[in-house]
Design an enzyme around this catalytic site. Structure first.
Site, mmCIF file in Angstrom:
data_model
loop_
_atom_site.group_PDB
_atom_site.id
_atom_site.type_symbol
_atom_site.label_atom_id
_atom_site.label_comp_id
_atom_site.label_asym_id
_atom_site.label_seq_id
_atom_site.Cartn_x
_atom_site.Cartn_y
_atom_site.Cartn_z
ATOM 1 C CG ASP A 10 -1.879 1.361 1.281
ATOM 2 O OD1 ASP A 10 -2.390 1.707 0.398
ATOM 3 O OD2 ASP A 10 -1.757 1.952 2.404
ATOM 4 C CB SER A 11 0.122 4.889 -0.474
ATOM 5 O OG SER A 11 -0.902 4.997 0.272
ATOM 6 C CB CYS A 73 -3.327 0.339 -2.429
ATOM 7 S SG CYS A 73 -3.236 2.007 -2.823
ATOM 8 C CD GLU A 154 0.048 6.751 5.920
ATOM 9 O OE1 GLU A 154 1.231 6.723 6.913
ATOM 10 O OE2 GLU A 154 -0.369 5.845 5.354
ATOM 11 C CB CYS A 187 -9.419 5.036 0.557
ATOM 12 S SG CYS A 187 -7.509 5.194 1.295
ATOM 13 C CG HIS A 189 -5.016 4.987 4.536
ATOM 14 N ND1 HIS A 189 -4.481 4.600 3.382
ATOM 15 C CD2 HIS A 189 -3.924 5.615 5.226
ATOM 16 C CE1 HIS A 189 -3.153 4.672 3.437
ATOM 17 N NE2 HIS A 189 -2.805 5.197 4.492
HETATM 18 N N1 DGL Z 1 -4.597 3.271 0.939
HETATM 19 C C1 DGL Z 1 -4.598 3.459 -0.364
HETATM 20 C C2 DGL Z 1 -6.009 3.429 -1.059
HETATM 21 O O1 DGL Z 1 -6.698 2.231 -0.803
HETATM 22 C C3 DGL Z 1 -3.907 4.789 -1.053
HETATM 23 C C4 DGL Z 1 -4.235 6.053 -0.270
HETATM 24 C C5 DGL Z 1 -3.173 7.292 -0.766
HETATM 25 O O2 DGL Z 1 -2.216 6.965 -0.377
HETATM 26 O O3 DGL Z 1 -3.760 8.313 -1.093
HETATM 27 O O4 DGL Z 1 -6.377 3.816 -1.893
#
Ligand code: DGL
Length: 273
Positions: A10-11, A73, A154, A187, A189
């Site tokens: 993931d990012s 992600c 984050e 997402c 997150h």
């Molecule tokens: N967690 C990620 C997603 O599911 C990426 C969020 C990001 O880095 O902007 O899209």
């Protein structure tokens, strides 16, 4: 049987939200996780940049002998799932959007108003709409980007008024005007703010793709006879910048201190190479 670990990326720390369901459902599986914390967020970046970063990380996971790549992600899944599958035809590469779309279309009817929230890139790609409509063309799907959620998460700004105000800023009108009854956390997150969302909008049904992807992983391992049966591998979590939040999140998820956390500094010079 295949005892090699499953590669996740993931990012940042968002992809970690897929791990608890995996560990509960398939306790013998081991994980190599990569969070690109040095370059997060991805969700507002150009698609070529996201593709280059993702290819680098997929290469890194393959060098680490993973048996499968899980794109934990939505932004990457919406941008370059096929590119990674094309580059590694012998390794199963699983994205997060299609398992979630399957769940959405199996649990919804045309009366439902389905809201998708995600990063700018995910929402602009319309990847969720396309995947859902392929399975059930009659569903009502609405979407909206929430770009401030990831940086706040984050930073660990989660259980407080700033996050609640940000949620209301993005979602009050969206939910009210479209009469949304089902909200998809598009997402990885966002499951970290699920309880805030549930507290603010009490009647919403929530769909969490971070849980749905685990069913797809299981199905794939089963079909290919690739389940681990107890191995000497250990769970390893890499980050391109080892933030305190990343470490805390891993320790919270595993509720233990014997997790191997390694620092891996990606060579930015090799992007695109
Ligand atoms: N967690 C990620 C997603 O599911 C990426 C969020 C990001 O880095 O902007 O899209």
């Amino acid at each position: 049987m295949d005892n090699r670990p499953i590669g996740f990326f993931d990012s940042g720390l968002g992809g970690l939200t897929c791990i608890p369901s995996l560990m509960k459902d398939m306790p013998c599986e081991k994980i190599v996780y990569f969070g690109d914390t040095a370059r997060t967020p991805y969700g507002s970046k150009a698609t070529t940049t996201i593709r280059n970063f993702s290819m680098q990380i997929a290469d890194f996971l393959v060098q680490n002998n993973v048996k499968m790549i899980v794109i934990a992600c939505n932004t990457v899944s919406a941008t370059c799932l096929e590119d990674i599958q094309f580059k590694y035809p012998k390794i199963p590469v699983i994205g997060i959007i299609s398992p979630a779309a399957e769940k959405i279309s199996s649990r919804s009817c045309p009366d439902n108003k389905i809201g998708i929230i995600g990063t700018k890139v995910t929402i602009e790609s319309k990847a969720y709409e396309k995947s859902i409509k392929k399975l059930n063309a009659n569903l009502n799907v609405f979407s909206t980007p929430c770009p401030a959620f990831v940086p706040l998460i984050e930073e660990g700004i989660i259980k407080n008024d700033i996050m609640d105000m940000t949620i209301k800023y993005y979602l009050d009108d969206f939910i009210l005007e479209n009469r949304i009854d089902t909200l998809v956390l598009g997402c990885t997150h966002y499951p970290l703010i699920r309880s805030n969302i549930e507290r603010i909008y009490k009647d919403l049904k929530i769909i969490n793709p971070s849980e749905e992807i685990v069913h797809r992983i299981k199905k794939c391992l089963e079909e290919k006879d690739m389940f681990a049966k107890g191995s000497d591998y250990e769970n390893v979590f890499y980050a391109s910048d080892l933030s305190e939040n990343f470490v805390n999140m891993i320790e919270r998820i595993f509720n233990a201190t014997d997790v191997n956390i390694k620092f891996k500094n990606l060579d930015i010079e090799t992007v695109g190479g």
